[in-house]
Design a protein around this motif. Structure first.
Motif, PDB file in Angstrom:
ATOM      1  N   PRO A  22       5.659   9.311   2.032  1.00 41.07           N
ATOM      2  CA  PRO A  22       4.351   8.708   1.805  1.00 41.07           C
ATOM      3  C   PRO A  22       3.410   9.541   0.920  1.00 41.07           C
ATOM      4  CG  PRO A  22       5.011   8.365   4.057  1.00 41.07           C
ATOM      5  CD  PRO A  22       6.034   9.280   3.446  1.00 41.07           C
ATOM      6  N   SER A  23       3.371  10.852   1.082  1.00 43.62           N
ATOM      7  CA  SER A  23       2.477  11.674   0.248  1.00 43.62           C
ATOM      8  C   SER A  23       2.900  11.639  -1.216  1.00 43.62           C
ATOM      9  CB  SER A  23       2.456  13.119   0.734  1.00 43.62           C
ATOM     10  OG  SER A  23       1.878  13.195   2.006  1.00 43.62           O
ATOM     11  N   CYS A  26       2.003   8.233  -2.690  1.00 48.55           N
ATOM     12  CA  CYS A  26       0.565   8.138  -2.987  1.00 48.55           C
ATOM     13  C   CYS A  26       0.216   8.900  -4.255  1.00 48.55           C
ATOM     14  CB  CYS A  26      -0.259   8.681  -1.822  1.00 48.55           C
ATOM     15  SG  CYS A  26      -0.232   7.639  -0.368  1.00 48.55           S
ATOM     16  N   TYR A  29       1.379   6.979  -7.218  1.00 43.41           N
ATOM     17  CA  TYR A  29       0.490   5.832  -7.446  1.00 43.41           C
ATOM     18  C   TYR A  29      -0.713   6.265  -8.284  1.00 43.41           C
ATOM     19  CZ  TYR A  29      -1.853   1.442  -6.092  1.00 43.41           C
ATOM     20  OH  TYR A  29      -2.454   0.208  -6.093  1.00 43.41           O
ATOM     21  N   GLN A  89     -10.120   5.289   2.789  1.00 45.15           N
ATOM     22  CA  GLN A  89      -8.976   4.385   2.931  1.00 45.15           C
ATOM     23  C   GLN A  89      -8.916   3.774   4.334  1.00 45.15           C
ATOM     24  OE1 GLN A  89      -7.047   3.495   0.411  1.00 45.15           O
ATOM     25  NE2 GLN A  89      -5.627   2.267   1.584  1.00 45.15           N
ATOM     26  N   TRP A 105      -8.439  -0.652  -5.904  1.00 46.38           N
ATOM     27  CA  TRP A 105      -7.648   0.132  -6.857  1.00 46.38           C
ATOM     28  C   TRP A 105      -7.516  -0.640  -8.152  1.00 46.38           C
ATOM     29  CZ3 TRP A 105      -5.994   5.029  -5.601  1.00 46.38           C
ATOM     30  CH2 TRP A 105      -6.173   5.400  -4.262  1.00 46.38           C
ATOM     31  N   LEU A 145      -0.208   2.901   2.755  1.00 44.24           N
ATOM     32  CA  LEU A 145      -0.338   3.490   1.427  1.00 44.24           C
ATOM     33  C   LEU A 145      -1.477   2.787   0.699  1.00 44.24           C
ATOM     34  CD1 LEU A 145       3.455   3.498   0.534  1.00 44.24           C
ATOM     35  CD2 LEU A 145       2.087   5.466   1.232  1.00 44.24           C
ATOM     36  N   PRO A 146      -1.962   3.351  -0.410  1.00 44.44           N
ATOM     37  CA  PRO A 146      -3.001   2.638  -1.162  1.00 44.44           C
ATOM     38  C   PRO A 146      -2.515   1.237  -1.537  1.00 44.44           C
ATOM     39  CG  PRO A 146      -2.705   4.854  -2.041  1.00 44.44           C
ATOM     40  CD  PRO A 146      -1.601   4.622  -1.039  1.00 44.44           C
TER      41      PRO A 146
END
Length: 159
Positions: A22-23, A26, A29, A89, A105, A145-146
């Protein structure tokens, strides 16, 4: 990670992101040109942060004074920038809140930075082994996530 993956990143002139959990996703992204802005007409549960965000809603959060925006925020992180983005978020999630994200976003291709995400397994890390009935140490809201809340991902996967 092998020397060949480093060589590949250097050959294509890209930055290297290590880890595709996940990091890493992100970060990829953001590096792909997706830029966070404060959603107009959105209400953040932290009134001081709300006032600060309203000062320049047309300016990306990334282009604002992050130290100023993060003043006075509390949560599980000691990193003020991480705390700020968690608070934007997932407002008040650390305190049991369920408010929607105050971020929108926008894809701005001119901000994109060439990069290569390297990982040992399929992208997403632990997401691949989570079943709908499983309980995690992190609340579901923390695993999003975003632009992709975890609940929506579960619906898409029908778990």
């Amino acid at each position: 990670f092998s020397a060949s993956s480093k060589d590949l990143a250097m050959q294509i002139g890209a930055s290297e992101v290590r880890g595709n959990g996940p990091s890493g996703i992100c970060l990829s992204y953001l590096l792909s040109g997706y830029t966070p802005y404060f959603k107009r007409h959105c209400l953040h549960p932290h009134p001081i942060l709300q006032r600060k965000l309203e000062e320049a809603p047309e300016v990306s959060v990334l282009d604002q004074d992050l130290e100023y925006l993060s003043e006075g925020l509390e949560g599980r992180s000691h990193n003020p920038v991480a705390l700020l983005f968690d608070t934007l978020q997932r407002p008040d999630t650390d305190f049991g809140g369920t408010a929607e994200s105050v971020l929108t976003w926008w894809h701005e291709p001119d901000r994109a930075i060439p990069h290569l995400v390297l990982g040992r397994n399929a992208p997403g890390g632990a997401w691949h082994s989570i079943e709908g009935s499983m309980i995690t140490l992190s609340r579901g809201e923390w695993m999003g996530l975003p632009d992709l809340p975890f609940k929506e991902w579960l619906k898409q996967k029908r778990r």
